[in-house]
Design a protein around this motif. Structure first.
Motif, PDB file in Angstrom:
ATOM      1  N   TYR A  38       0.835  -1.206   0.000  1.00 35.52           N
ATOM      2  CA  TYR A  38       0.000   0.000   0.000  1.00 35.52           C
ATOM      3  C   TYR A  38       0.871   1.257   0.000  1.00 35.52           C
ATOM      4  O   TYR A  38       0.672   2.164  -0.814  1.00 35.52           O
ATOM      5  CB  TYR A  38      -0.937  -0.006   1.213  1.00 35.52           C
ATOM      6  CG  TYR A  38      -1.673   1.300   1.410  1.00 35.52           C
ATOM      7  CD1 TYR A  38      -2.798   1.593   0.658  1.00 35.52           C
ATOM      8  CD2 TYR A  38      -1.217   2.247   2.316  1.00 35.52           C
ATOM      9  CE1 TYR A  38      -3.465   2.804   0.815  1.00 35.52           C
ATOM     10  CE2 TYR A  38      -1.879   3.457   2.479  1.00 35.52           C
ATOM     11  CZ  TYR A  38      -3.001   3.734   1.724  1.00 35.52           C
ATOM     12  OH  TYR A  38      -3.646   4.936   1.877  1.00 35.52           O
ATOM     13  N   ASN A  39       1.832   1.312   0.913  1.00 38.73           N
ATOM     14  CA  ASN A  39       2.693   2.495   1.015  1.00 38.73           C
ATOM     15  C   ASN A  39       3.559   2.676  -0.225  1.00 38.73           C
ATOM     16  O   ASN A  39       3.743   3.797  -0.709  1.00 38.73           O
ATOM     17  CB  ASN A  39       3.564   2.423   2.275  1.00 38.73           C
ATOM     18  CG  ASN A  39       2.745   2.578   3.540  1.00 38.73           C
ATOM     19  OD1 ASN A  39       1.730   3.268   3.576  1.00 38.73           O
ATOM     20  ND2 ASN A  39       3.167   1.908   4.590  1.00 38.73           N
ATOM     21  N   SER A  42       1.247   3.875  -3.072  1.00 42.75           N
ATOM     22  CA  SER A  42       0.844   5.273  -2.846  1.00 42.75           C
ATOM     23  C   SER A  42       1.988   6.232  -3.149  1.00 42.75           C
ATOM     24  O   SER A  42       1.787   7.267  -3.787  1.00 42.75           O
ATOM     25  CB  SER A  42       0.370   5.466  -1.407  1.00 42.75           C
ATOM     26  OG  SER A  42      -0.797   4.723  -1.167  1.00 42.75           O
ATOM     27  N   LEU A 101      -5.670   7.707   4.976  1.00 37.01           N
ATOM     28  CA  LEU A 101      -6.255   6.372   4.985  1.00 37.01           C
ATOM     29  C   LEU A 101      -7.293   6.343   6.095  1.00 37.01           C
ATOM     30  O   LEU A 101      -6.961   6.482   7.268  1.00 37.01           O
ATOM     31  CB  LEU A 101      -5.170   5.315   5.229  1.00 37.01           C
ATOM     32  CG  LEU A 101      -5.619   3.863   5.295  1.00 37.01           C
ATOM     33  CD1 LEU A 101      -6.246   3.414   3.980  1.00 37.01           C
ATOM     34  CD2 LEU A 101      -4.443   2.971   5.654  1.00 37.01           C
ATOM     35  N   MET A 104      -9.002   0.245   6.754  1.00 34.33           N
ATOM     36  CA  MET A 104      -8.589  -0.889   5.927  1.00 34.33           C
ATOM     37  C   MET A 104      -9.016  -2.180   6.618  1.00 34.33           C
ATOM     38  O   MET A 104      -8.943  -2.280   7.838  1.00 34.33           O
ATOM     39  CB  MET A 104      -7.071  -0.890   5.733  1.00 34.33           C
ATOM     40  CG  MET A 104      -6.574  -2.054   4.889  1.00 34.33           C
ATOM     41  SD  MET A 104      -4.774  -2.112   4.694  1.00 34.33           S
ATOM     42  CE  MET A 104      -4.540  -0.903   3.410  1.00 34.33           C
ATOM     43  N   SER A 106      -8.726  -6.559   5.944  1.00 36.79           N
ATOM     44  CA  SER A 106      -8.080  -7.605   5.157  1.00 36.79           C
ATOM     45  C   SER A 106      -8.562  -8.967   5.619  1.00 36.79           C
ATOM     46  O   SER A 106      -8.899  -9.142   6.788  1.00 36.79           O
ATOM     47  CB  SER A 106      -6.560  -7.538   5.325  1.00 36.79           C
ATOM     48  OG  SER A 106      -6.077  -6.263   5.013  1.00 36.79           O
ATOM     49  N   TYR A 118      -9.884  -0.795   1.343  1.00 38.54           N
ATOM     50  CA  TYR A 118      -9.551   0.400   2.104  1.00 38.54           C
ATOM     51  C   TYR A 118     -10.229   1.628   1.510  1.00 38.54           C
ATOM     52  O   TYR A 118     -10.575   1.657   0.337  1.00 38.54           O
ATOM     53  CB  TYR A 118      -8.034   0.602   2.210  1.00 38.54           C
ATOM     54  CG  TYR A 118      -7.312   0.742   0.892  1.00 38.54           C
ATOM     55  CD1 TYR A 118      -7.141   1.994   0.296  1.00 38.54           C
ATOM     56  CD2 TYR A 118      -6.792  -0.368   0.239  1.00 38.54           C
ATOM     57  CE1 TYR A 118      -6.475   2.122  -0.908  1.00 38.54           C
ATOM     58  CE2 TYR A 118      -6.122  -0.251  -0.960  1.00 38.54           C
ATOM     59  CZ  TYR A 118      -5.961   1.006  -1.523  1.00 38.54           C
ATOM     60  OH  TYR A 118      -5.296   1.133  -2.720  1.00 38.54           O
ATOM     61  N   GLU A 120      -9.857   5.874   1.273  1.00 35.89           N
ATOM     62  CA  GLU A 120      -8.986   7.036   1.416  1.00 35.89           C
ATOM     63  C   GLU A 120      -9.795   8.307   1.214  1.00 35.89           C
ATOM     64  O   GLU A 120     -10.752   8.321   0.438  1.00 35.89           O
ATOM     65  CB  GLU A 120      -7.873   7.033   0.365  1.00 35.89           C
ATOM     66  CG  GLU A 120      -6.867   5.948   0.515  1.00 35.89           C
ATOM     67  CD  GLU A 120      -5.817   5.982  -0.587  1.00 35.89           C
ATOM     68  OE1 GLU A 120      -4.666   5.717  -0.264  1.00 35.89           O
ATOM     69  OE2 GLU A 120      -6.157   6.269  -1.752  1.00 35.89           O
TER      70      GLU A 120
END
Length: 166
Positions: A38-39, A42, A101, A104, A106, A118, A120
């Motif tokens: 994710y990071n 992004s 964010l 999220m 999972s 997720y 945002e």
């Protein structure tokens, strides 16, 4: 009779395994892998770094765009995203962009497959005016070696609609 009994046992074992798999919470190591993807995605998207994005995709990745088009395969998804980034480069550059964010979730789909969803919230500022956009994304991550890579990306803009029952 023996074959029927073996089939019944196999079905019970599969059902037990499937139930157990669904009930498992994401391990700390896998959660770190999800967040690394994710990071990384992004950061690469923010810098419009297509090679950074490409490194986070499986070869057979699928993408469902907000307009409902389905794109299949890493090369095609990368080309699609590159076209979108070219479009973004042609827009006026905001003074400030903040992405938050909101949440999220999972869960395991199968060994080596995780569904992550997720939401945002993006605040885009031009001078004293700020526009807020919200998106919800569903991704399927596939374990490839020691990394979790994107195997499906489905992005949905969140738009306000009429309240239910009114």
């Amino acid at each position: 009779m023996k074959k029927t009994l073996l089939n019944l046992l196999a079905c019970c074992a599969f059902a037990f395994f499937f139930q157990t798999l669904q009930a498992q919470s994401i391990s700390d190591a896998d959660q770190k892998g999800i967040m690394a993807n994710y990071n990384g995605f992004s950061a690469a998207f923010g810098k419009m770094d297509m090679s950074g994005i490409e490194a986070l995709l499986t070869e057979n990745v699928d993408q469902i765009t907000p307009d409902g088009n389905i794109t299949r395969g890493r090369a095609t998804v990368v080309a699609n995203m590159k076209g979108y980034m070219e479009f973004l480069k042609g827009l006026p550059k905001p003074d400030k962009v903040d992405v938050k964010l909101i949440g999220m979730q999972s869960r395991y789909l199968a060994p080596g497959l995780i569904l992550a969803t997720y939401t945002e919230e993006k605040s885009i500022s031009f001078g004293s005016q700020t526009k807020v956009e919200k998106t919800t994304t569903a991704v399927v991550l596939k374990k490839m070696g020691d990394k979790w890579l994107l195997d499906l990306i489905a992005l949905t803009p969140v738009v306000s609609g009429p309240e239910m029952g009114k």
